[in-house]
Every structure is written in structure tokens, then in C-alpha cells.
Design an enzyme around this catalytic site. Sequence first.
Site, PDB file in Angstrom:
ATOM      1  N   GLY A   1       1.702  -0.365  -2.955  1.00 61.94           N
ATOM      2  CA  GLY A   1       0.446   0.106  -2.363  1.00 61.94           C
ATOM      3  C   GLY A   1       0.706   1.149  -1.292  1.00 61.94           C
TER       4      GLY A   1
ATOM      5  N   ASP B   1       6.788  -8.332 -16.719  1.00 64.76           N
ATOM      6  CA  ASP B   1       5.873  -9.484 -16.720  1.00 64.76           C
ATOM      7  C   ASP B   1       5.057  -9.447 -18.010  1.00 64.76           C
ATOM      8  OD1 ASP B   1       6.634  -9.884 -14.123  1.00 64.76           O
ATOM      9  OD2 ASP B   1       4.722  -9.246 -13.219  1.00 64.76           O
TER      10      ASP B   1
ATOM     11  N   LYS C   1      23.564  -2.686  -4.580  1.00 65.49           N
ATOM     12  CA  LYS C   1      23.703  -2.890  -6.021  1.00 65.49           C
ATOM     13  C   LYS C   1      22.601  -2.183  -6.798  1.00 65.49           C
ATOM     14  CE  LYS C   1      27.370  -5.366  -6.218  1.00 65.49           C
ATOM     15  NZ  LYS C   1      28.539  -4.714  -6.835  1.00 65.49           N
ATOM     16  N   THR C   2      22.998  -1.357  -7.757  1.00 69.16           N
ATOM     17  CA  THR C   2      21.985  -0.597  -8.510  1.00 69.16           C
ATOM     18  C   THR C   2      21.630  -1.257  -9.847  1.00 69.16           C
ATOM     19  OG1 THR C   2      23.614   0.736  -9.681  1.00 69.16           O
ATOM     20  CG2 THR C   2      22.856   1.583  -7.552  1.00 69.16           C
TER      21      THR C   2
ATOM     22  N   CYS D   1     -18.345 -11.590  11.615  1.00 74.72           N
ATOM     23  CA  CYS D   1     -19.013 -12.335  10.552  1.00 74.72           C
ATOM     24  C   CYS D   1     -19.106 -13.820  10.925  1.00 74.72           C
ATOM     25  CB  CYS D   1     -18.326 -12.089   9.215  1.00 74.72           C
ATOM     26  SG  CYS D   1     -19.456 -12.296   7.834  1.00 74.72           S
TER      27      CYS D   1
ATOM     28  N   HIS E   1     -18.404  -6.186   9.042  1.00 77.36           N
ATOM     29  CA  HIS E   1     -16.938  -6.178   9.197  1.00 77.36           C
ATOM     30  C   HIS E   1     -16.473  -4.773   9.591  1.00 77.36           C
ATOM     31  CE1 HIS E   1     -15.949 -10.061   7.086  1.00 77.36           C
ATOM     32  NE2 HIS E   1     -17.195  -9.882   6.679  1.00 77.36           N
TER      33      HIS E   1
ATOM     34  N   GLU F   1     -13.651  -3.913  10.505  1.00 79.65           N
ATOM     35  CA  GLU F   1     -12.234  -3.704  10.155  1.00 79.65           C
ATOM     36  C   GLU F   1     -12.037  -2.949   8.835  1.00 79.65           C
ATOM     37  OE1 GLU F   1     -13.830  -6.577  10.036  1.00 79.65           O
ATOM     38  OE2 GLU F   1     -13.092  -7.930   8.488  1.00 79.65           O
TER      39      GLU F   1
END
Length: 538
Positions: free
Chosen positions: A22, A152, A192-193, A386, A512, A514
Site C-alpha cells: 500500500g 495464494d 538472501k535472494t 463518533c 470522523h 481522521e
Amino acid sequence: MKLQKPKYIFVTGGVASSLGKGIISASVARLLQARGYSVTIQKLDPYINVDPGTLNPYEHGECYVTEDGAETDLDLGHYERFTSQPTSKANNVTTGKIYQHVIHKEREGEYLGKTVQVIPHITDEIKRRVQLLAQRKEFDIIITEIGGTVGDIESLPFVEAVRQLRYQLGACETAVIHLTLIPYLAASGEFKTKPTQHSVKTLLENGLQPDVLVLRAEKPLAADMKRKVALFCNVDANAVVESTDVPSIYEVPLLMQRQKLDEVILQKLDLPMGDEPDMSRWAEFVEKVKHPKKTVDMALVGKYTELPDAYKSIVESFVHAGTMNDCRVKLHYVNSEKLTPENVSEKLGKMGGILVAPGFGSRGIEGKITAIHFARTKKIPFLGICLGMQCAVIEYARNVLGHRDATSTEMDPTTKHPVVNLMEEQKGVTAKGGTMRLGAYPCTLQKGSRTYDAYGTEQISERHRHRYEFNNEYLAEFEDAGMKAAGVNPETGLVEVVEIPEHPWFVGTQFHPEYKSTVKYPHPLFGAFVKAALTNLH
Ligand code: GLN
């Protein structure tokens, strides 16, 4: 927008989860913005929930809410904080959403008797969603982050859809960035690659050749190590960049810029280098984060305190607000379930300010009320968001208005004093997921209030995520006693902000704040709160 049609960048991850895809996606977006391109970022999540709205924050961290009221993955918060470009419903797609759409179409008979299959039907729907943002004709570049780790089972259809799209769109229309981990073995003193080589092999098996590798490592890697990775993975040497651990996530775009990641990507996409990028304001911001002049202690009272990701946007808003005040906000997570009138002074007595977090359900509620009582009576700057605001209302009703049994009907539907009540429009809503009052709504602020002073304007718009509200039948009683409605929704009269003017700084918001704090526009309310907390230093 300057391009006729957008180009696509896909970001995949390998070796381990939580490497920071992200942040890398957001950093790339920010750097391309600095070169004059308009960019949006989308997240594809491989889980089957339709959206993260119904997930416990311990499962997946905070649920981030967009302007248009989508309940989304917390990575969208990073995208907005880095780019100041609002995201929307189309920016977060889950496997659940894809299947829901395809199954709905099948029930409508739209597949005309055909067998509905992962390929082509599910992959077609994934491709449609990836390209949906292009219809807005706003963006030059669409970055798509694919959740999970390559290999996955559940992310396979997404990788396959990217493979198809890459082939269909043709050369230079797409770029794939693969983020992996280069572990350091302390015993042998080596990086380590091999895991990276394996992860790229897995991508290749799925038909995807990455164009760029971002190597996450604890410490800087030697040039020949990067050359080795490039050789093994069919990637140009200049397209192997490292992402070393840094004290602040906001340093990552600068780290990427130093390695010319933006130039490498633009070359791969056959795009002009654009404007000379100016990241000087960003660099100033990072300087302020890294070298604060003072520190202020702030309590974050909530019930998910073991996992800071549960309050990601609040935590980041404090980082931004710190830079507005040349200080570092040192957060102290206080578990509301463990807070009692006996220990509150010991836990909160030394704090510059107290924030009571959003939340749902009755667990931990009494501890939140105890914290608010302490903040109110000891005159410690307070911000309630909230549920935090609703608890401030309950505390005031109990201890100032004298309604000892006052509460929210969320906690006790039969209370005699429902000072916080289920919203009218919510009555009869039983379905979960996307059914709350969500997204941006306007609010009119009372001139002269603390909140008005912070914003410097009467008309604001903020995001929401709630079912309960201040019960306006009690408004006159509250106002007479000293708790004022400092902000209301202009159409419905819903109380959005409560304040106690007698107190040095006591603000509760139904919205909110934020969700809207970004590097470019740190949130004024957090800024004012931190400023008040600084003046309260003991
Ligand atoms: N549980 C409260 C409500 O639904 C508060 C929600 C929240 O804090 N996000 O109104």
C-alpha cells in the site's frame, strides 16, 4: 488528465504479507503526480467478504470510509493521505464483490445458458472493475494493488486477469511492480535472494513477468546483490530498487525518488518524463516528522488498543497534526475495558490530551465514560470521535444533568434517558454491511466555537459511519447546562459537534475527521487539538 486513455500499473507482493504494498503504491502515485500525471489507486482484495465493513478491526485493521460512503480497506487511507486524491467505491474491489456481481447476472439469466466459470467470467468481471475507473476520464495512470501474496490460491484469478489485460492492452500500456522481501540471516550475516527468485518464478508460472522489483530489506543492499536479482528475474538492473526500513512511512516516496523509480516506470509505460518533480514540501514535512522540537503525550482510549492498525487514520492524523505544531505526538494506547475510576488518574493524569475512539457495542463503554469524566473535570483537552462523542454526551447527562441511567439505545434499548438514539432512517434496517449512515455530509459550525476556530469556516463536509445520533429532545437541557451543539447538519439538524465552552478544549464529533487528514492538508481539528494539548503540558 493529459493522456487519451490511461495506462495501468499493477502492484503485486511476494514472499511475505505486510511488506507495505500500500505504501509503495501510494509512493509511486505521489511521485507520478509530482511529474504532472493524475493518478488513482485501486485495491483488489482476495477475501470473500463483500467489503471490510463487517470485519472486526482485529482481522483487518481499520475500516476506511470514502467520500461516497464505501467501507473499504485501510490501504485506501494511505492512498488518500499520500495523494490527497479522494477514492471512491470503485477503488476497492473484493472477491466477494466480484462473485456477487457474477452470481447476480447468472440469476438474471444474462449468461444465456452458458456454464459460468472462473475463466472467463470471473476474470472478465475483474478486468471490468480494473477498467471502471478509466470511464471517469480523469486519470492518466491507474495503479491497482493486488492484496495477498503471489502463490495464494485466492489471489490466482486476480493475477490471471492482470495477465489477460496486459496481453490485450499491448506493450507499454501496463507495468507490473513486484514487491518482495530480502531476508537478512544474522547468523551468517547475509541477505538472501532465493525467496525473491522463487516468488518471481511463481509469477512467471502464472504468466506475469514483472517490470520492476522493489526489494524490502532491513538495511541497504549492495549493488551486486541487486544486479544478481535482476539477472535471475529478467529485470533491468535499474528496475531493481530497494525499500529499506525507515522511521517514517512518509520517507518512502523520497527513497523511491532517489532511486529514480518514477523514471523507470515512465520509461516502461513509454510516457514522457513530465514536469520536473518538486517534492520539497513533502521533504519539509518528513523533516518535521523526523525532527520534532517537542513532544506531547496523548492518550488514545479505545478497545482495540493491541492493534494500532485498528486506529490507523487517527494515528496518522496525529503525525500530520504534529507537523502543524512542530511536535511529536506520543500516543499512549489505553484499553477502555481496563480503565476504572480507581486507576484513571494514574493512566491519564500525565496526558496532554485525551482522545476517545470510535467503536461499536457496549464492551469498554464504561471505561470510555470514565476517561471523559476525567478529561472534563480535570480540564484536559479532549476529542471524542463518533462513539467517543456519544460517550461524552452520556457522561454529561449522567454527571451534570443528573440522569444517572442515561445511555445510548445501542447499549440499552430500554433506558429511560436515551440521550443517544437510533437514527430514524436506521429503524427497521437489519442487513449488515453498507447500511449505516456513511460518507460525506455537510455540517454548519457555530461561529466562535472551538471547532469553527479550527476550521476557520462555517460550512464543512466530513465523513460518517454510524447508526446512532444525539437525541435532539434533550438538546435544550444540554445547552442550558453548558454542553453546546457547535455543529449541526443543515438539513436534518442532526448534532454533529458538541462542545463545552467552559472547558479549555472539549470537542466531540459525530463525524470522523481522521479520514480526511493528508500530508498536503493536515486536518485542522487535529491540529487545534494537539495545540491545546501542548498548552496543557504539565
Ligand atoms: N456505534 C455508534 C453508532 O453506530 C458509533 C459508531 C462509530 O463510532 N463509528 O452510532
